[in-house]
Motif scaffolding. Structure first.
Motif, PDB file in Angstrom:
ATOM      1  N   LYS A  42      51.901  67.220  46.138  1.00  0.00           N
ATOM      2  CA  LYS A  42      53.306  67.488  46.463  1.00  0.00           C
ATOM      3  C   LYS A  42      54.247  66.937  45.397  1.00  0.00           C
ATOM      4  N   SER A  43      55.509  67.404  45.449  1.00  0.00           N
ATOM      5  CA  SER A  43      56.494  67.055  44.419  1.00  0.00           C
ATOM      6  C   SER A  43      56.774  65.559  44.345  1.00  0.00           C
ATOM      7  N   GLU A  44      56.666  64.826  45.457  1.00  0.00           N
ATOM      8  CA  GLU A  44      56.920  63.382  45.431  1.00  0.00           C
ATOM      9  C   GLU A  44      55.865  62.634  44.611  1.00  0.00           C
ATOM     10  N   TRP A  45      54.671  63.192  44.535  1.00  0.00           N
ATOM     11  CA  TRP A  45      53.569  62.509  43.863  1.00  0.00           C
ATOM     12  C   TRP A  45      53.313  63.148  42.501  1.00  0.00           C
ATOM     13  N   PHE A  46      52.317  64.023  42.363  1.00  0.00           N
ATOM     14  CA  PHE A  46      51.996  64.625  41.065  1.00  0.00           C
ATOM     15  C   PHE A  46      52.827  65.857  40.743  1.00  0.00           C
ATOM     16  N   ASN A  47      53.350  66.521  41.781  1.00  0.00           N
ATOM     17  CA  ASN A  47      54.063  67.785  41.584  1.00  0.00           C
ATOM     18  C   ASN A  47      53.230  68.708  40.698  1.00  0.00           C
ATOM     19  N   SER A  48      51.997  68.926  41.104  1.00  0.00           N
ATOM     20  CA  SER A  48      51.049  69.672  40.283  1.00  0.00           C
ATOM     21  C   SER A  48      51.417  71.149  40.133  1.00  0.00           C
ATOM     22  N   ALA A  49      52.292  71.677  40.997  1.00  0.00           N
ATOM     23  CA  ALA A  49      52.754  73.061  40.813  1.00  0.00           C
ATOM     24  C   ALA A  49      53.635  73.159  39.564  1.00  0.00           C
ATOM     25  N   ALA A  50      54.505  72.192  39.354  1.00  0.00           N
ATOM     26  CA  ALA A  50      55.396  72.188  38.183  1.00  0.00           C
ATOM     27  C   ALA A  50      54.743  71.536  36.964  1.00  0.00           C
ATOM     28  N   TYR A  51      53.885  70.565  37.184  1.00  0.00           N
ATOM     29  CA  TYR A  51      53.234  69.814  36.101  1.00  0.00           C
ATOM     30  C   TYR A  51      51.729  69.807  36.360  1.00  0.00           C
ATOM     31  N   PRO A  52      51.037  70.878  36.012  1.00  0.00           N
ATOM     32  CA  PRO A  52      49.622  70.991  36.379  1.00  0.00           C
ATOM     33  C   PRO A  52      48.679  70.036  35.655  1.00  0.00           C
ATOM     34  N   GLN A  53      49.123  69.475  34.523  1.00  0.00           N
ATOM     35  CA  GLN A  53      48.207  68.643  33.747  1.00  0.00           C
ATOM     36  C   GLN A  53      48.815  67.283  33.397  1.00  0.00           C
ATOM     37  N   ALA A  54      47.953  66.304  33.321  1.00  0.00           N
ATOM     38  CA  ALA A  54      48.261  65.042  32.646  1.00  0.00           C
ATOM     39  C   ALA A  54      47.622  65.175  31.270  1.00  0.00           C
ATOM     40  N   ILE A  55      48.303  64.695  30.239  1.00  0.00           N
ATOM     41  CA  ILE A  55      47.804  64.850  28.878  1.00  0.00           C
ATOM     42  C   ILE A  55      47.791  63.492  28.185  1.00  0.00           C
ATOM     43  N   PHE A  56      46.656  63.169  27.570  1.00  0.00           N
ATOM     44  CA  PHE A  56      46.561  61.977  26.742  1.00  0.00           C
ATOM     45  C   PHE A  56      46.302  62.409  25.306  1.00  0.00           C
ATOM     46  N   ARG A  57      47.097  61.864  24.378  1.00  0.00           N
ATOM     47  CA  ARG A  57      46.916  62.121  22.948  1.00  0.00           C
ATOM     48  C   ARG A  57      46.760  60.783  22.229  1.00  0.00           C
ATOM     49  N   ALA A  58      45.626  60.587  21.587  1.00  0.00           N
ATOM     50  CA  ALA A  58      45.411  59.369  20.797  1.00  0.00           C
ATOM     51  C   ALA A  58      46.211  59.485  19.501  1.00  0.00           C
ATOM     52  N   GLU A  59      46.913  58.429  19.153  1.00  0.00           N
ATOM     53  CA  GLU A  59      47.658  58.395  17.898  1.00  0.00           C
ATOM     54  C   GLU A  59      46.941  57.563  16.845  1.00  0.00           C
ATOM     55  N   THR A  60      46.365  56.443  17.249  1.00  0.00           N
ATOM     56  CA  THR A  60      45.564  55.632  16.327  1.00  0.00           C
ATOM     57  C   THR A  60      44.362  55.064  17.075  1.00  0.00           C
ATOM     58  N   ILE A  61      43.248  55.057  16.368  1.00  0.00           N
ATOM     59  CA  ILE A  61      42.020  54.445  16.875  1.00  0.00           C
ATOM     60  C   ILE A  61      41.516  53.537  15.769  1.00  0.00           C
ATOM     61  N   THR A  62      41.333  52.268  16.099  1.00  0.00           N
ATOM     62  CA  THR A  62      40.855  51.306  15.107  1.00  0.00           C
ATOM     63  C   THR A  62      39.641  50.580  15.656  1.00  0.00           C
ATOM     64  N   SER A  63      38.775  50.175  14.754  1.00  0.00           N
ATOM     65  CA  SER A  63      37.565  49.456  15.135  1.00  0.00           C
ATOM     66  C   SER A  63      37.902  48.003  15.450  1.00  0.00           C
ATOM     67  N   ASN A  64      37.309  47.494  16.538  1.00  0.00           N
ATOM     68  CA  ASN A  64      37.428  46.082  16.931  1.00  0.00           C
ATOM     69  C   ASN A  64      36.079  45.380  16.822  1.00  0.00           C
ATOM     70  N   GLY A  65      35.160  45.967  16.088  1.00  0.00           N
ATOM     71  CA  GLY A  65      33.810  45.436  15.977  1.00  0.00           C
ATOM     72  C   GLY A  65      32.818  46.539  16.277  1.00  0.00           C
ATOM     73  N   PRO A  66      31.541  46.224  16.246  1.00  0.00           N
ATOM     74  CA  PRO A  66      30.523  47.251  16.486  1.00  0.00           C
ATOM     75  C   PRO A  66      30.724  47.966  17.828  1.00  0.00           C
ATOM     76  N   SER A  67      30.935  49.261  17.784  1.00  0.00           N
ATOM     77  CA  SER A  67      31.063  50.126  18.968  1.00  0.00           C
ATOM     78  C   SER A  67      32.266  49.796  19.839  1.00  0.00           C
ATOM     79  N   ARG A  68      33.223  49.021  19.343  1.00  0.00           N
ATOM     80  CA  ARG A  68      34.421  48.639  20.114  1.00  0.00           C
ATOM     81  C   ARG A  68      35.652  49.145  19.368  1.00  0.00           C
ATOM     82  N   TYR A  69      36.597  49.722  20.140  1.00  0.00           N
ATOM     83  CA  TYR A  69      37.758  50.349  19.528  1.00  0.00           C
ATOM     84  C   TYR A  69      39.031  50.018  20.291  1.00  0.00           C
TER      85      TYR A  69
END
Length: 185
Positions: free
Chosen positions: A88-115
């Motif tokens: 419903k519109s009070e929560w996600f309002n998925s009719a008007a906003y069907p998607q959540a979108i994540f865009r990574a801008e920077t990814i850096t290494s914090n050690g082996p296999s950690r970012y």
């Protein structure tokens, strides 16, 4: 001894080089869940449908490009009534906003296999800068990017009107993700 090391290096080198760039999301092996509190009780749910563009280079994470689109109508709390309420519109309002979108801008290494990942999260027309840690667990050619993203639902206008007060449903939401990926075919 020297000959054994050389043979091992020749055998293992192609395997190490082959699995460093992941370009394919494996949705059937991936999970996106969320946790929150309602009236002091821990609650959780999941999103069952998402896709995106994924290019993750473990040797050069700063060159990686990640964008995920999550279908808000795929929310699954385990209760059909709650799922319908969240659309419903009070929560996600998925009719008007069907998607959540994540865009990574920077990814850096914090050690082996950690970012460390920094990017933008857009839900319900509201965009916020986010950052979080992620771990890349490898299993042969496949890998899984695992982490948690804490957000505040009020920043995204999730829970408007009578639900804008945080005494019933807490403002803090934690998104747990496990994104399975593979090299390009």
């Amino acid at each position: 001894m020297k000959l054994r090391l050389s043979v091992a290096a020749l055998v293992l080198a192609p395997l190490a080089a082959h699995a460093t760039v992941y370009q394919q999301i494996l949705p059937e092996q991936s999970r996106i869940r969320f946790n929150y509190q309602q009236m002091g009780v821990d609650m959780d749910g999941a999103f069952t449908s998402f896709n995106g563009d994924f290019y993750f280079d473990t040797d050069a994470p700063e060159q990686s490009k990640v964008e995920l689109q999550l279908a808000l109508s795929s929310v699954d709390t385990g209760l059909a009534e709650a799922d319908a309420e969240l659309e419903k519109s009070e929560w996600f309002n998925s009719a008007a906003y069907p998607q959540a979108i994540f865009r990574a801008e920077t990814i850096t290494s914090n050690g082996p296999s950690r970012y460390q990942v920094q990017g933008q999260l857009e839900i319900k027309g509201q965009q916020q800068a986010v950052n979080f840690d992620a771990v890349l667990n490898t299993d042969g050619e496949h890998a899984t990017l695992v982490g948690q993203l804490p957000i505040k639902r009020g920043d995204f206008h999730i829970g408007e009107g009578p639900w804008a007060n945080f005494d019933v449903v807490a403002n803090e939401v934690t998104i747990d993700f496990s994104i399975a990926v593979a090299p390009a075919n």
